[in-house]
Design an enzyme around this catalytic site. Sequence first.
Site, PDB file in Angstrom:
ATOM      1  N   HIS A 184      -9.186 -10.477  -0.435  1.00  0.00           N
ATOM      2  CA  HIS A 184      -8.748 -10.001   1.081  1.00  0.00           C
ATOM      3  C   HIS A 184      -9.703 -11.128   1.687  1.00  0.00           C
ATOM      4  O   HIS A 184     -11.185 -10.816   2.097  1.00  0.00           O
ATOM      5  CB  HIS A 184      -9.107  -8.833   1.707  1.00  0.00           C
ATOM      6  CG  HIS A 184      -8.904  -8.617   2.586  1.00  0.00           C
ATOM      7  ND1 HIS A 184      -8.158  -8.009   3.423  1.00  0.00           N
ATOM      8  CD2 HIS A 184      -9.518  -8.907   3.843  1.00  0.00           C
ATOM      9  CE1 HIS A 184      -7.793  -7.113   4.981  1.00  0.00           C
ATOM     10  NE2 HIS A 184      -8.871  -8.202   5.524  1.00  0.00           N
TER      11      HIS A 184
ATOM     12  N   ASN B  19      -5.588  -6.748   9.435  1.00  0.00           N
ATOM     13  CA  ASN B  19      -6.378  -7.357   9.074  1.00  0.00           C
ATOM     14  C   ASN B  19      -5.774  -7.596   7.895  1.00  0.00           C
ATOM     15  O   ASN B  19      -5.071  -7.495   7.092  1.00  0.00           O
ATOM     16  CB  ASN B  19      -7.230  -6.300   8.750  1.00  0.00           C
ATOM     17  CG  ASN B  19      -8.152  -5.582   9.709  1.00  0.00           C
ATOM     18  OD1 ASN B  19      -8.164  -5.922  11.052  1.00  0.00           O
ATOM     19  ND2 ASN B  19      -8.617  -4.483   9.234  1.00  0.00           N
TER      20      ASN B  19
ATOM     21  N   HIS C 255       1.047  -0.670   0.154  1.00  0.00           N
ATOM     22  CA  HIS C 255      -0.567   0.138  -0.530  1.00  0.00           C
ATOM     23  C   HIS C 255       1.244   1.203   0.125  1.00  0.00           C
ATOM     24  O   HIS C 255       1.609   1.461   1.156  1.00  0.00           O
ATOM     25  CB  HIS C 255      -1.028  -0.035   1.673  1.00  0.00           C
ATOM     26  CG  HIS C 255      -1.878  -1.442   1.076  1.00  0.00           C
ATOM     27  ND1 HIS C 255      -3.130  -1.356   0.906  1.00  0.00           N
ATOM     28  CD2 HIS C 255      -1.738  -2.181   1.128  1.00  0.00           C
ATOM     29  CE1 HIS C 255      -3.815  -2.758   0.987  1.00  0.00           C
ATOM     30  NE2 HIS C 255      -2.666  -3.276   1.775  1.00  0.00           N
TER      31      HIS C 255
ATOM     32  N   ASN D  72      -6.574   0.215  -2.957  1.00  0.00           N
ATOM     33  CA  ASN D  72      -7.839   1.000  -1.837  1.00  0.00           C
ATOM     34  C   ASN D  72      -6.903   2.188  -1.509  1.00  0.00           C
ATOM     35  O   ASN D  72      -6.903   2.507  -0.399  1.00  0.00           O
ATOM     36  CB  ASN D  72      -7.504  -0.110  -0.913  1.00  0.00           C
ATOM     37  CG  ASN D  72      -6.508  -0.288  -0.062  1.00  0.00           C
ATOM     38  OD1 ASN D  72      -5.431  -0.146   0.001  1.00  0.00           O
ATOM     39  ND2 ASN D  72      -6.387  -0.582   1.751  1.00  0.00           N
TER      40      ASN D  72
ATOM     41  N   ASP E 126       2.160  -6.725   2.425  1.00  0.00           N
ATOM     42  CA  ASP E 126       1.195  -6.238   2.815  1.00  0.00           C
ATOM     43  C   ASP E 126       2.069  -4.616   3.582  1.00  0.00           C
ATOM     44  O   ASP E 126       1.115  -4.518   4.084  1.00  0.00           O
ATOM     45  CB  ASP E 126      -0.312  -6.925   3.888  1.00  0.00           C
ATOM     46  CG  ASP E 126      -1.986  -6.238   4.029  1.00  0.00           C
ATOM     47  OD1 ASP E 126      -1.885  -5.036   3.793  1.00  0.00           O
ATOM     48  OD2 ASP E 126      -2.457  -6.562   4.939  1.00  0.00           O
TER      49      ASP E 126
END
Lengths: 433, 307
Positions: free
Chosen positions: A179, A278, A62, A94, A305
């Site tokens: 996910h 998460n 990310h 995202n 992640d």
Amino acid sequence: MSDVVIRGGRVVDEAGESRADVLVRDGAVAEVSASLPLPSGAEVLDAEGCVVAPGLVDIQVHFREPGREEAETIDTGSRAAARGGMTAVVAMPNTQPPLDDAKVVAAVLEQGRRAPCLVTVAGCITKGRAGRELAPLGELHDLGVRVFTDDGDCVADANVMRRAFEYALALPGSVIAQHAEDPALVAGGHMNEGDWSAKLGIPGRPGEAESTIVARDLALARLTGGRYHVLHMSTATATELVRAAKAEGVHVTAEASPQHFTLTEAECATFDPVFKMNPPLRTDADVAAIVSGLVDGTIDAIATDHAPHAPETKELPFEEAPPGMLGVETALAVALTRLVDPGIMPLRDVLGALSWRPARIAGLDALGHGLPVAAGNPANLCVIDPAHRWVVDPERLASKSRNTPWAGWELTGKVRHTVLRGEPVVVDGESRR
Amino acid sequence: MRDLLSIADLDRAQIEALLDGAEHMADVLGRDIPKVPALRGKTVVSLFYEDSTRTRLSFETAAKRLGADTMTFTLGTSSVKKGESLLDTARTIEAMGVDAMVVRHSAAGAPHRVAGWVDAAVVNAGDGRHEHPTQALLDAFTLRRHRGPGLDGARIAIVGDVRNSRVARSGIACWHRLGAQVTLVGPPTLMPERLDGWPVAVSHDLDDVLTELDVVYVLRVQQERLGQALLPSLREYYARYGVTTARSERMKPDALVMHPGPMIRGPEIATEVVDGGRSLIREQVANGVAVRMAVLWDLIGSGGRLV
């Protein structure tokens, strides 16, 4: 660009292992041999005692751009990734706005053009990551997007997931990545549901939220013939489901993150949200199952992640802080320290999970990543000192954020040089750009 | 003790020392002038991120009875509303020169976070669903006054929404350490998700265990649990778990009834029971001040004996 000679190392790639020097010319590997003459004007990268490998490939990062540039940018994130030995990454969609639109994707790819590693993106499965209508998968595919996911959120609607699998069959090389956490089962939860959540009074996210979605998605992949990838798999049950589905011939791949084969839910007893993510940190049994999944190849890839958060957002109570932690600069060292040093996995298998196997999942092999270190292949390489011991100091990370759970850990193994398309972008651990 | 964050951090001797201290504070409160200058010059701040009347007033009264200066910081009036982080708020308050912070927060572990950031002593006044240590101490103190020095062998049932209760988590830890046998009573949906290793028994049938109990400790069940599919209806819940006069009549003659408040008279606990001879509910509130005085004295007092 001048020639580069990587001298004195041991080449380890999918094809094998050998003591060799590597000559890089015009962006490609020109020669690999036990002893190379030094061309005049060539830059020499010392690799004495080191491993020369295909550049690492992280298929889940990310980089927060656009929308949350206070936490990370493509510039800072890619510099951090290059220092972690990565020559290619897949940035998750995202962002704000999300990557569900060709114009936004094109802008992000353009932004990544100057980065010290190849920055590709995953596209959304659904518009606005809302889980209802399909995003323009074809238009995004035209821009080179191969991985589709609503990561951060799970595609909960079984019919939407089914149609995504079907539609993507027409898009060569594409994969639907999930996910896997059923939103209804994890609603309001902040850590693994279990002994520790009960004790700490923190609402939990049961592991069954992952395994039920994986079981359902595997059934849909079977039904449609679609290609399925499980992002950051964290439970023993899901690992077993994927193992069985692979044996049966379902088109499924899976990745695990370093935190899920290293840390457990017990860390949450500190109430420090650096351990909040998460899917959440799970139990000892889950950690053991993830390790076995990596050992037997059920889990194809290690992906970080990498989820930067600005410091002030983690200076909150556990339940109020956002989930996620940094990963790109520590992934290799954590894997070497926890998997290779204790003799659980051979070095070459770990490099496979960090390079050529994820490269194939995301179609990055076609762009020259994860390929053997052989004449004619693009020179996307990393040089690793497997014996170098270092202590993780958050202040010395290249990322814009500081949320690493490994602060203060002593790790073994460090990236020494990273070469992107023939250009040394990291030399002796320092960024060139 | 540097902070009081969790009963889980205390052993039996530490708990008993605090309860003994509270006996002494209760004597002070019984004097004509119920005040001593033990904490004169000290400052105690209440940092309340969640609405609370009784706990906040109880702590502030305790601090004042010991001569400390008090300040109050509640969510409604604070800069939190303007977006200030917990860290910045805690450090800002500490910069004003405070000796103790009494922290209530809707998130588990918030007082632990604050304790890691400031030098002042931190008292957990209730954090999310995690712990409410002074409530457990004042309940133990109240029971001790009725049953003698220990709780050894006492059978205590905690009835209601244990899963979401910080009072239950602290109570279980505290009363078990003092020798009590704790039984959790309620529907499975209101029990903690996992009870492995907890020193408790579980029953889903109040009537089944009722006649063996020395103490029935009633927890509130909130309306919002219905929307979470945890209960079909409050009517059904009260029929099975409400402390009615009929149930009160079946209890042992000397059995006691407690409630941490706020309570709903009627279906949850019958008015006749609340105001009847078994009820310790008013005493619990009164004893809260003495127990909190003992905690503050232990944390920021000179350490000597009170005069």
